[in-house]
Design a protein around this motif. Structure first.
Motif, PDB file in Angstrom:
ATOM      1  N   THR A   1      33.327  30.153  52.031  1.00  0.00           N
ATOM      2  CA  THR A   1      33.634  30.083  50.705  1.00  0.00           C
ATOM      3  C   THR A   1      34.276  31.702  50.416  1.00  0.00           C
ATOM      4  OG1 THR A   1      31.415  30.950  50.248  1.00  0.00           O
ATOM      5  CG2 THR A   1      31.728  28.745  50.030  1.00  0.00           C
ATOM      6  N   THR A   2      34.922  31.410  49.488  1.00  0.00           N
ATOM      7  CA  THR A   2      35.351  32.578  49.067  1.00  0.00           C
ATOM      8  C   THR A   2      35.239  32.821  47.302  1.00  0.00           C
ATOM      9  OG1 THR A   2      37.595  31.722  48.222  1.00  0.00           O
ATOM     10  CG2 THR A   2      37.677  32.551  50.500  1.00  0.00           C
ATOM     11  N   ASN A   3      35.051  33.808  46.761  1.00  0.00           N
ATOM     12  CA  ASN A   3      34.561  34.063  45.522  1.00  0.00           C
ATOM     13  C   ASN A   3      35.593  35.289  44.796  1.00  0.00           C
ATOM     14  OD1 ASN A   3      32.629  32.333  44.294  1.00  0.00           O
ATOM     15  ND2 ASN A   3      31.482  33.224  46.112  1.00  0.00           N
ATOM     16  N   GLU A   4      36.118  35.050  43.693  1.00  0.00           N
ATOM     17  CA  GLU A   4      36.446  36.264  42.854  1.00  0.00           C
ATOM     18  C   GLU A   4      35.677  36.104  41.652  1.00  0.00           C
ATOM     19  OE1 GLU A   4      41.137  36.722  42.895  1.00  0.00           O
ATOM     20  OE2 GLU A   4      40.912  34.499  43.081  1.00  0.00           O
ATOM     21  N   ASN A   5      35.171  37.394  41.477  1.00  0.00           N
ATOM     22  CA  ASN A   5      34.361  37.577  40.318  1.00  0.00           C
ATOM     23  C   ASN A   5      34.793  39.002  39.478  1.00  0.00           C
ATOM     24  OD1 ASN A   5      32.182  35.726  40.235  1.00  0.00           O
ATOM     25  ND2 ASN A   5      31.566  36.381  41.704  1.00  0.00           N
ATOM     26  N   ARG A   6      34.404  39.037  38.449  1.00  0.00           N
ATOM     27  CA  ARG A   6      34.224  40.350  37.685  1.00  0.00           C
ATOM     28  C   ARG A   6      33.100  40.288  36.986  1.00  0.00           C
ATOM     29  NH1 ARG A   6      39.396  41.219  34.247  1.00  0.00           N
ATOM     30  NH2 ARG A   6      40.021  42.279  36.175  1.00  0.00           N
TER      31      ARG A   6
ATOM     32  N   TYR B   1      38.031  36.747  35.658  1.00  0.00           N
ATOM     33  CA  TYR B   1      38.522  37.730  36.389  1.00  0.00           C
ATOM     34  C   TYR B   1      39.952  38.249  36.566  1.00  0.00           C
ATOM     35  CZ  TYR B   1      39.891  34.024  39.563  1.00  0.00           C
ATOM     36  OH  TYR B   1      40.749  32.997  40.101  1.00  0.00           O
TER      37      TYR B   1
ATOM     38  N   VAL C   1      35.393  41.935  42.152  1.00  0.00           N
ATOM     39  CA  VAL C   1      34.678  41.595  43.431  1.00  0.00           C
ATOM     40  C   VAL C   1      35.310  40.309  44.356  1.00  0.00           C
ATOM     41  CG1 VAL C   1      32.787  40.892  45.026  1.00  0.00           C
ATOM     42  CG2 VAL C   1      32.440  42.150  42.864  1.00  0.00           C
ATOM     43  N   ASP C   2      35.897  40.519  45.300  1.00  0.00           N
ATOM     44  CA  ASP C   2      36.570  39.404  46.119  1.00  0.00           C
ATOM     45  C   ASP C   2      35.630  39.470  47.420  1.00  0.00           C
ATOM     46  OD1 ASP C   2      38.870  39.440  44.543  1.00  0.00           O
ATOM     47  OD2 ASP C   2      40.238  39.485  46.012  1.00  0.00           O
TER      48      ASP C   2
ATOM     49  N   GLU D   1      25.139  38.166  47.015  1.00  0.00           N
ATOM     50  CA  GLU D   1      25.095  38.376  45.638  1.00  0.00           C
ATOM     51  C   GLU D   1      25.242  39.837  45.251  1.00  0.00           C
ATOM     52  OE1 GLU D   1      23.361  35.721  46.905  1.00  0.00           O
ATOM     53  OE2 GLU D   1      22.018  35.502  45.330  1.00  0.00           O
TER      54      GLU D   1
END
Lengths: 541, 600
Positions: free
Chosen positions: A69-74, A103, A53-54, A497
């Motif tokens: 905000t930015t998020n990079e998630n796996r 990630y 997810v970006d 989320e």
């Protein structure tokens, strides 16, 4: 006893070799068959889902940035089934919330995580399986009991290309420009625009030989404003837009914010209808929003919502003339874009067109690989859920039509007929609604046809039997777009989320006239007006 | 998405210790030197700066509110304040050589305080007292944080201040009316302290601090450090996390106090978990706290620390499980500091003495001996470094705008005072600058830098000898040496605080012959406070604990410093055993020894 089915399709090998993530998933999945507790069988099915997810979340208030905000998630979610196709238990890792995992595409880092999470998932499945076995020893068997899971032949379908990148600066500008509109409105006390943009890459491998990946993107723009009505009531009003990354420009967001501001300003002096029972006409998009809560949850096979519809297969559930199909293969209907289009579902099944209602009678239900008493096989409608939830059947592009559809004028005439028949003074038209429960723009139509904006309460009766109250449908279909999580419509407010797990769906429906709905407002005094005046709000720069 | 554990907060505030009996001070033997030498570095006031646009808007709106409110038949506020906390942060986490998290964030939170009534009795009256018929005072009634724009756009900020003030004022008026009604039901309390102290106005306009950290430059470092754990596949979850933040705070009150200033903090956290063969979960973490990223240790040292941490966890997996034990113990400096923070520090927060729901451990102890007479304890937030070590609990004005003061808590073993916010308690009418809270939370008295200062200290080696002497004297098979009392591997929040739990991690049995044996699964038991009276010796070197402490006013940065201490008696129990089996399969073999990183 069914033999263990661990036949990873060889066809997957050349493709997965290129991708360290798929390789780690496949290699660790291959070890799953060795998982074995002394008194429990090894898994008969296992799958691993990894979602990259970006995300950009931007919020602005009255033209000034509040959050960006930015998020990079796996997100990694293994699932293990212990037992057999008839009776089994599903296991997910025992974690309070999805664990934070690397990630970046690192084979070893991912395998390590998968090793621990799959171990936990198997132990939970084994425990569940033992409970199931004990339970069945204590109770009499249900002869109609549906199987636990349907067999499936592996699908290999890997997404090509690259994930588009997110332009944070552009979303910041959208939020600021959009929310600055509220500065022009004297009575608005707060006005915000929140932009959530995300791209996801979902990969799934299973012990049936599935190796699937797919990309999705989403922009959701929530526009909210608050004002105090002339009688003191605190009024909130909002709008939600969603679509693909490059779908919105400043002008569109500004126009939507202006509409919210104007409607809210008008609502300040709109009369209040405390309690209402009577006919309601849902116009345009509002019809689809009402159906998303009243009808959509009942269209999936399985016991999730009780056997309400399943037991009424072949019976009349809607007025004569109404037909409903869910068509994942279409991407357009009557010139309107559909967003639920897909070729294969999240379990690797081919997504099929399903006839659900024919001439008012229920003829089918949407199904995943989890069968129900009446629907034994998947029709390719599985939609992935939150981590720790198995996929569930859900709509894609739901198309509602009526062979007896009325023109807009005839619908309004019909509404007034119902009003007169009840001996009432007026009926209601809902033009915008946040889910089925909260009409946000409602108009009352007097016996003389005079229309006036009103403030109404919450709709009380949103149940499948309310569908029987539908009196007539319109002629002109309007598409509304929705987000589903695990096959369920998420309603209006989906937390950021959860957005990566939401699948888009469209409902195309004409206006709907419901014979009787009840609406009530909470009782209680209104707050006083502000103790001192709002500070001056010059137009932005 | 992540949040700190509620349990950790409970652990910090929910203890109910029994009373303690002091013992006599140790006889001064020849091995006891003089008071431990310590270098205290105080935070110098920064140069006067220019008021930032945020502060200007706050002052204007405050003046407008003051002029407008309470003109009709409603009570006027006798005090109002705005506190705006502006947090810039960067957080980078990696595991096994790959990034898990890399974010930067900027947030501004507004807290509005409006008091109606007067200093003696106002709308806050029941917030720190047990309400008759309710049992518990409701401190969280003060929860009022508002996210406001991070951009200096005066009109957009002003409207947020206006709307929050209006709502808070309305709430305060209603709360005062309810408080007066409640008062009629209440029996006369033994403490009729006022609700709000009178304090001098302060003006300190310092330049804003900025976050100077290049994320792109630190990502490869954090990634590479985390790859050091690849040498230790037997560990389960491993992580290296860098958190850098700059916090600016603006404060304005109707009393005329105006503050502007900030602090920077960079924290490197190394953490790992493992599982013993019997299923016991083991966790260990190490933190390095510095004011700016440039002060972080180099690659070689970080990797050495990772290896050391992995080694300890490996040893813990093999170590025997601790038996229930009562006997002498040595708490090494950092462990002793943590211990004091938890078992002593929280109990001397002034507001707890008035709330009938609290243990009120020290409410009637002022002037009585609670520790051996060679011990002094104070809290001094004005210390920036102790023996060169950065202190996370340093500040110059508290969140109520009161200057931080060195506060004596224990002098010659006698309890002499409380940590005070502007909420007075019996015998303590003034704040000593300890009113603190996380943005969005009601404020209470909290610790800053808690310092345990013995009058006499001996070299560390002599302290170990002392422990062995006590073991022999008491006829025990061994004593315990606590090296690390820690926790908080998993507890990180959006605001990057790391909550804290009292959990001994590294504990050795020390046998009379000098042999040492690592044990696992130790929990501190019994009545920890009574053990304070059993301190018999201290070392001559300070250990420092830097952390984030969770309690009813949220999470605040804190420090504690203490020399190593020997206690004649401590009680430990066996940790509750975990039942779940270790993973059924062996860990996957590491196939690639180096990581390129960066890609997805």
């Amino acid at each position: 006893m069914i033999p263990l089915l661990f036949t990873l399709a060889l066809a997957a090998a050349p493709d997965t070799a290129q991708d360290p993530v798929l390789r780690a998933m496949t290699d660790e999945l291959a070890r799953t068959k060795s998982l074995k507790l002394p008194d429990s069988p090894a898994p008969y099915f296992a799958s691993t889902t990894v979602v990259d997810v970006d995300q950009v979340v931007v919020a602005a208030s009255l033209g000034a940035l509040v959050d960006s905000t930015t998020n990079e998630n796996r997100i990694v979610s293994p699932m293990v089934r212990v037992g057999d196709f008839q009776v089994d238990a599903i296991g997910f890792p025992m974690t309070f919330e999805p664990p934070l995992v690397a990630y970046e595409d690192d084979y070893d880092a991912l395998r390590k995580v998968l090793w621990l999470l799959t171990d936990s998932a198997y132990k939970n499945a084994a425990l569940g399986h033992r409970h199931r076995k004990n339970e069945r020893q204590q109770t009499t068997a249900d002869p109609d009991e549906a199987d636990a899971f349907t067999p499936h032949t592996g699908t290999v379908a890997l997404a090509a290309g690259a994930t588009p990148s997110l332009d944070r600066a552009r979303f910041e500008a959208l939020a600021k420009q959009g929310s600055a509109v509220f500065r022009e409105f004297e009575h608005i006390q707060s006005g915000t625009v929140e932009v959530l943009a995300s791209t996801t890459l979902r990969r799934m491998v299973s012990s049936d030989g599935d190796a699937i990946s797919g990309r999705a993107q989403l922009v959701r723009i929530q526009i909210r404003a608050r004002a105090q009505a002339q009688d003191g009531e605190m009024l909130g009003h909002s709008a939600m837009l969603f679509g693909e990354l490059d779908e919105f420009d400043d002008a569109e967001v500004i126009a939507a914010a202006r509409k919210v501001a104007e409607e809210l300003t008008a609502l300040r002096s709109a009369p209040v209808i405390e309690d209402y029972a009577g006919p309601v006409l849902y116009e345009g998009e509002a019809a689809g929003r009402w159906l998303s809560d009243s009808l959509v949850p009942h269209l999936s096979a399985g016991l999730r919502w009780g056997p309400e519809f399943e037991n009424r297969m072949g019976q009349l559930v809607l007025p004569r003339g109404v037909s409903i199909v869910d068509d994942p293969q279409r991407s357009e209907q009557g010139g309107q874009r559909l967003v639920g289009t897909m070729k294969i579902d999240d379990e690797g099944e081919e997504a099929q067109r399903v006839e659900l209602v024919k001439d008012g009678k229920l003829v089918g239900l949407l199904a995943s690989r989890t069968p129900s008493k009446k629907v034994k096989t998947s029709n390719g409608h599985a939609r992935a859920g939150l981590p720790g939830m198995p996929p569930q059947a859900g709509i894609t592009n739901l198309i509602v039509q009526s062979s007896k559809g009325l023109s807009d004028a005839a619908l309004e005439k019909k509404l007034l007929e119902l009003v007169r028949k009840r001996g009432a003074e007026f009926g209601l038209i809902v033009r915008a609604t946040e889910g089925a429960h909260r009409p946000s723009v409602a108009v009352r139509v007097g016996k003389d046809g005079k229309k006036e904006l009103v403030r109404v309460g919450f709709v009380q009766n949103v149940e499948p039997r309310t569908l029987r109250e539908i009196v007539a449908l319109g002629k002109t279909p309007v598409a509304s777009h929705h987000l589903l999580v695990g096959g369920n419509p998420t309603g209006w407010h989906l937390p950021a989320e959860y957005a990566p797990f939401a699948a888009p769906a469209s409902i195309v429906a004409p206006s709907i006239l419901v014979g009787e709905l009840e609406m009530h407002r909470g009782k209680g005094g209104n707050p006083k007006p502000p103790a001192y005046p709002k500070p001056p709000m010059p137009a932005k720069r | 998405m992540r949040s700190w554990s509620v349990l950790a907060i409970l652990a910090a505030i929910a203890c109910h210790p029994a009373s303690s009996k002091p013992t006599t001070a140790p006889a001064k033997s020849q091995e006891i030197a003089a008071a431990p030498k310590v270098a205290l570095e105080r935070g110098a006031p920064a140069a006067q700066g220019e008021p930032a646009p945020m502060l200007v808007v706050m002052k204007e709106e405050l003046a407008r509110a003051k002029a407008a409110l309470g003109k009709g038949d409603e009570p006027p506020p006798y005090f109002m304040s705005y506190r705006v906390t502006e947090l810039d942060s960067v957080e980078i986490a990696a595991s096994y050589g790959a990034l898990e998290l890399s974010t930067s964030d900027r947030a501004r939170v507004l807290d509005v305080e409006v008091r109606v009534g007067d200093h003696q009795f106002d709308n806050h009256h029941w917030r720190h007292r047990a309400m008759p018929g309710w049992g518990v005072g409701s401190r969280t009634a003060g929860l009022s944080g508002h996210r406001i724009p991070v951009e200096d756009e005066p009109a957009a900020l002003a409207i947020e201040l206006w709307s929050a003030t209006d709502a808070t004022y309305r709430g305060a008026v209603a709360e005062l009316a309810a408080a007066k009604t409640q008062q009629q039901l209440s029996a006369k309390a033994k403490d009729d302290s006022p609700d709000f102290s009178k304090e001098q106005a302060v003006r300190a306009i310092e330049p804003r601090v900025t976050l100077e950290i290049d994320r792109a430059a630190w990502e490869p470092k954090v990634r590479a450090w985390s790859a050091a754990f690849r040498k230790h596949p037997e560990l389960q979850q491993t992580e290296v996390r860098l958190v850098a933040q700059a916090t600016n705070r603006y404060f304005a009150s109707t009393e005329g106090t105006e503050l502007q200033g900030g602090r920077t903090h960079v924290r490197l956290m190394i953490s790992a978990t493992a599982k013993a063969e019997d299923g016991m979960d083991l966790a260990h973490a190490e933190t390095i706290d510095v004011p700016v990223a440039g002060e972080l240790p180099g690659d070689a040292e970080v990797i050495a620390r990772i290896d050391a941490l992995a080694k300890v966890l490996g040893q813990l997996r093999e170590a025997p499980v601790a038996e229930p034990f009562s006997g002498p113990a040595l708490l090494e400096g950092r462990a002793a500091a943590v211990y004091f923070h938890e078992v002593f520090g929280h109990r001397v927060e002034g507001h707890r003495q008035e709330d009938a729901h609290e243990g009120q451990t020290f409410a009637d102890k002022v002037g009585t001996a609670v520790m051996p007479s060679f011990l002094h304890v104070y809290d001094d937030p004005t210390i920036a470094r102790i023996d060169g070590t950065f202190l996370n609990g340093h500040y110059r004005h508290d969140d109520e705008g009161v200057p931080a003061m060195r506060t004596e808590l224990v002098k010659d073993g006698e309890f002499v005072g409380f940590l005070m916010s502007r909420t007075p308690t019996k015998g303590f009418a003034q704040s000593n600058g300890h009113g603190r809270g996380q943005p969005g939370f009601g404020l209470v008295a909290r610790q800053g830098n808690l310092v345990v200062a013995p009058e006499v200290g001996m070299p560390e080696k002599a302290l170990t000898d002392k422990l062995r002497e006590l073991v022999v004297e008491q006829g025990k098979p061994y004593g315990l040496r606590f090296v690390e009392i820690s926790g908080g591997v998993t507890n990180t929040s959006r605001y990057m605080a790391q909550a804290f739990q009292v959990a001994p991690i590294i504990v050795f049995r020390v046998y009379p012959d000098g042999r040492e044996e690592l044990v696992r699964g130790v929990t501190l038991e019994g009545t920890p406070l009574s053990s304070l009276s059993k301190i018999v010796a201290a070392s001559d070197r300070y250990g420092v604990f830097n952390g984030y402490c969770g309690a009813e006013s949220g999470i605040v940065p804190v420090s504690a410093a203490s020399p190593s201490l020997v206690l004649s008696q401590i009680e430990v129990a066996r940790a509750p055993a975990a039942q779940d089996r270790p993973p059924l399969l062996p860990p996957p073999t590491v196939t690639e020894t180096s990581t390129k990183g960066g890609g997805r």
